[in-house]
Design a protein around this motif. Sequence first.
Motif, PDB file in Angstrom:
ATOM      1  N   ALA A 195      38.212 -82.452  31.358  1.00 23.40           N
ATOM      2  CA  ALA A 195      37.157 -83.412  31.699  1.00 23.40           C
ATOM      3  C   ALA A 195      37.673 -84.446  32.707  1.00 23.40           C
ATOM      4  N   ALA A 196      38.830 -85.014  32.442  1.00 24.79           N
ATOM      5  CA  ALA A 196      39.384 -86.035  33.330  1.00 24.79           C
ATOM      6  C   ALA A 196      39.704 -85.453  34.701  1.00 24.79           C
ATOM      7  N   ASP A 197      40.235 -84.239  34.724  1.00 19.71           N
ATOM      8  CA  ASP A 197      40.580 -83.613  35.995  1.00 19.71           C
ATOM      9  C   ASP A 197      39.330 -83.302  36.820  1.00 19.71           C
ATOM     10  N   VAL A 198      38.324 -82.713  36.195  1.00 21.78           N
ATOM     11  CA  VAL A 198      37.092 -82.383  36.913  1.00 21.78           C
ATOM     12  C   VAL A 198      36.406 -83.667  37.382  1.00 21.78           C
ATOM     13  N   ALA A 199      36.390 -84.701  36.525  1.00 22.50           N
ATOM     14  CA  ALA A 199      35.775 -85.980  36.901  1.00 22.50           C
ATOM     15  C   ALA A 199      36.498 -86.600  38.102  1.00 22.50           C
ATOM     16  N   ALA A 200      37.825 -86.542  38.092  1.00 21.59           N
ATOM     17  CA  ALA A 200      38.598 -87.088  39.204  1.00 21.59           C
ATOM     18  C   ALA A 200      38.284 -86.337  40.494  1.00 21.59           C
ATOM     19  N   HIS A 201      38.232 -85.008  40.430  1.00 19.34           N
ATOM     20  CA  HIS A 201      37.898 -84.209  41.608  1.00 19.34           C
ATOM     21  C   HIS A 201      36.467 -84.460  42.078  1.00 19.34           C
ATOM     22  N   ALA A 202      35.583 -84.798  41.145  1.00 20.85           N
ATOM     23  CA  ALA A 202      34.191 -85.066  41.494  1.00 20.85           C
ATOM     24  C   ALA A 202      34.038 -86.410  42.197  1.00 20.85           C
ATOM     25  N   GLY A 203      35.012 -87.303  42.002  1.00 21.94           N
ATOM     26  CA  GLY A 203      34.954 -88.611  42.632  1.00 21.94           C
ATOM     27  C   GLY A 203      34.590 -89.740  41.694  1.00 21.94           C
ATOM     28  N   VAL A 204      34.603 -89.491  40.375  1.00 26.06           N
ATOM     29  CA  VAL A 204      34.358 -90.572  39.416  1.00 26.06           C
ATOM     30  C   VAL A 204      35.412 -91.649  39.649  1.00 26.06           C
ATOM     31  N   ALA A 205      34.999 -92.902  39.629  1.00 27.99           N
ATOM     32  CA  ALA A 205      35.920 -94.012  39.860  1.00 27.99           C
ATOM     33  C   ALA A 205      37.104 -93.925  38.904  1.00 27.99           C
ATOM     34  N   SER A 206      38.293 -94.200  39.418  1.00 30.31           N
ATOM     35  CA  SER A 206      39.498 -94.074  38.597  1.00 30.31           C
ATOM     36  C   SER A 206      39.433 -94.955  37.360  1.00 30.31           C
ATOM     37  N   GLY A 207      38.741 -96.076  37.431  1.00 28.11           N
ATOM     38  CA  GLY A 207      38.600 -96.960  36.281  1.00 28.11           C
ATOM     39  C   GLY A 207      37.746 -96.379  35.165  1.00 28.11           C
ATOM     40  N   LEU A 208      37.003 -95.319  35.455  1.00 32.50           N
ATOM     41  CA  LEU A 208      36.146 -94.680  34.446  1.00 32.50           C
ATOM     42  C   LEU A 208      36.753 -93.409  33.857  1.00 32.50           C
ATOM     43  N   LEU A 209      37.875 -92.948  34.405  1.00 33.66           N
ATOM     44  CA  LEU A 209      38.442 -91.675  33.957  1.00 33.66           C
ATOM     45  C   LEU A 209      38.882 -91.707  32.494  1.00 33.66           C
ATOM     46  N   ASP A 210      39.446 -92.821  32.040  1.00 35.43           N
ATOM     47  CA  ASP A 210      39.821 -92.920  30.620  1.00 35.43           C
ATOM     48  C   ASP A 210      38.582 -92.860  29.743  1.00 35.43           C
ATOM     49  N   GLU A 211      37.495 -93.491  30.195  1.00 35.69           N
ATOM     50  CA  GLU A 211      36.237 -93.446  29.455  1.00 35.69           C
ATOM     51  C   GLU A 211      35.720 -92.011  29.352  1.00 35.69           C
ATOM     52  N   VAL A 212      35.774 -91.282  30.461  1.00 35.46           N
ATOM     53  CA  VAL A 212      35.336 -89.879  30.468  1.00 35.46           C
ATOM     54  C   VAL A 212      36.175 -89.075  29.481  1.00 35.46           C
ATOM     55  N   ARG A 213      37.484 -89.224  29.578  1.00 35.85           N
ATOM     56  CA  ARG A 213      38.411 -88.485  28.717  1.00 35.85           C
ATOM     57  C   ARG A 213      38.134 -88.781  27.244  1.00 35.85           C
ATOM     58  N   GLN A 214      37.999 -90.060  26.899  1.00 32.63           N
ATOM     59  CA  GLN A 214      37.775 -90.433  25.502  1.00 32.63           C
ATOM     60  C   GLN A 214      36.407 -89.965  25.013  1.00 32.63           C
ATOM     61  N   ALA A 215      35.388 -90.131  25.830  1.00 30.73           N
ATOM     62  CA  ALA A 215      34.034 -89.735  25.422  1.00 30.73           C
ATOM     63  C   ALA A 215      33.929 -88.231  25.204  1.00 30.73           C
ATOM     64  N   VAL A 216      34.498 -87.452  26.106  1.00 27.23           N
ATOM     65  CA  VAL A 216      34.474 -85.993  25.940  1.00 27.23           C
ATOM     66  C   VAL A 216      35.275 -85.604  24.703  1.00 27.23           C
ATOM     67  N   GLY A 217      36.392 -86.269  24.470  1.00 28.35           N
ATOM     68  CA  GLY A 217      37.180 -85.994  23.264  1.00 28.35           C
ATOM     69  C   GLY A 217      36.395 -86.278  21.993  1.00 28.35           C
ATOM     70  N   GLU A 218      35.687 -87.400  21.956  1.00 23.90           N
ATOM     71  CA  GLU A 218      34.872 -87.745  20.782  1.00 23.90           C
ATOM     72  C   GLU A 218      33.762 -86.725  20.574  1.00 23.90           C
ATOM     73  N   ALA A 219      33.087 -86.337  21.659  1.00 27.74           N
ATOM     74  CA  ALA A 219      31.990 -85.368  21.545  1.00 27.74           C
ATOM     75  C   ALA A 219      32.511 -84.001  21.095  1.00 27.74           C
ATOM     76  N   CYS A 220      33.666 -83.596  21.600  1.00 25.94           N
ATOM     77  CA  CYS A 220      34.257 -82.314  21.194  1.00 25.94           C
ATOM     78  C   CYS A 220      34.709 -82.364  19.737  1.00 25.94           C
ATOM     79  N   THR A 221      35.304 -83.481  19.323  1.00 27.02           N
ATOM     80  CA  THR A 221      35.714 -83.624  17.920  1.00 27.02           C
ATOM     81  C   THR A 221      34.497 -83.529  17.010  1.00 27.02           C
ATOM     82  N   ARG A 222      33.398 -84.177  17.390  1.00 25.77           N
ATOM     83  CA  ARG A 222      32.156 -84.111  16.621  1.00 25.77           C
ATOM     84  C   ARG A 222      31.699 -82.656  16.484  1.00 25.77           C
ATOM     85  N   ALA A 223      31.730 -81.915  17.584  1.00 23.67           N
ATOM     86  CA  ALA A 223      31.299 -80.519  17.555  1.00 23.67           C
ATOM     87  C   ALA A 223      32.210 -79.679  16.656  1.00 23.67           C
ATOM     88  N   VAL A 224      33.523 -79.887  16.761  1.00 23.68           N
ATOM     89  CA  VAL A 224      34.475 -79.151  15.927  1.00 23.68           C
ATOM     90  C   VAL A 224      34.207 -79.432  14.450  1.00 23.68           C
TER      91      VAL A 224
END
Length: 172
Positions: A36-65
């Motif tokens: 998620a963080a890598d794709v977001a970075a390549h997409a151009g998401v602001a570097s200040g939001l990459l930790d948010e992307v990483r954490q949010a995707v992790g939380e959503a994936c944990t919920r699904a698991v």
Amino acid sequence: MNGSKHDRAGARAEAATVRFAFTPAAAYVRAARLVAADVAAHAGVASGLLDEVRQAVGEACTRAVLRHRDRGIDELVRVEFSIGDRFVAKVTDNAQDLRARSGDRVGAGVAGGDARANDHEAIEEDTLSEEITLIVLGGLVEDLVVTGPDAEGGTTVSMSWPLPGSGSAADH
């Protein structure tokens, strides 16, 4: 996605989508976060939001698991990243019910009324855990939508972040 992420006029290259699925096990959530963080970075998401992307995707994936584990589902958890006007991350599980509906107040009602007595505590704990996850996601992601169950029986957590040139006031 070679070359620049967007041209100087702000026009985006053709929309791109990255999809993958993983076995519903906690060990694979870290990999989903990193992708998620890598794709977001390549997409151009602001570097200040990459930790948010990483954490949010992790939380959503944990919920699904956890939803898969609770129901004994071995089907894969599906993840999709779309790059267009915004960076969109979707995490889809295959669980049939939706304990904490997106329109419900978080914490209102605990599932488990029809549960076997020995499962009651585990169901309450898992329901609370899911509600807490949704609260955390709501705090992390301004654009969060939980939908489902859909025709295929799962729920989808959809989150998005602005990209440069998308016209959003939140662009950096």
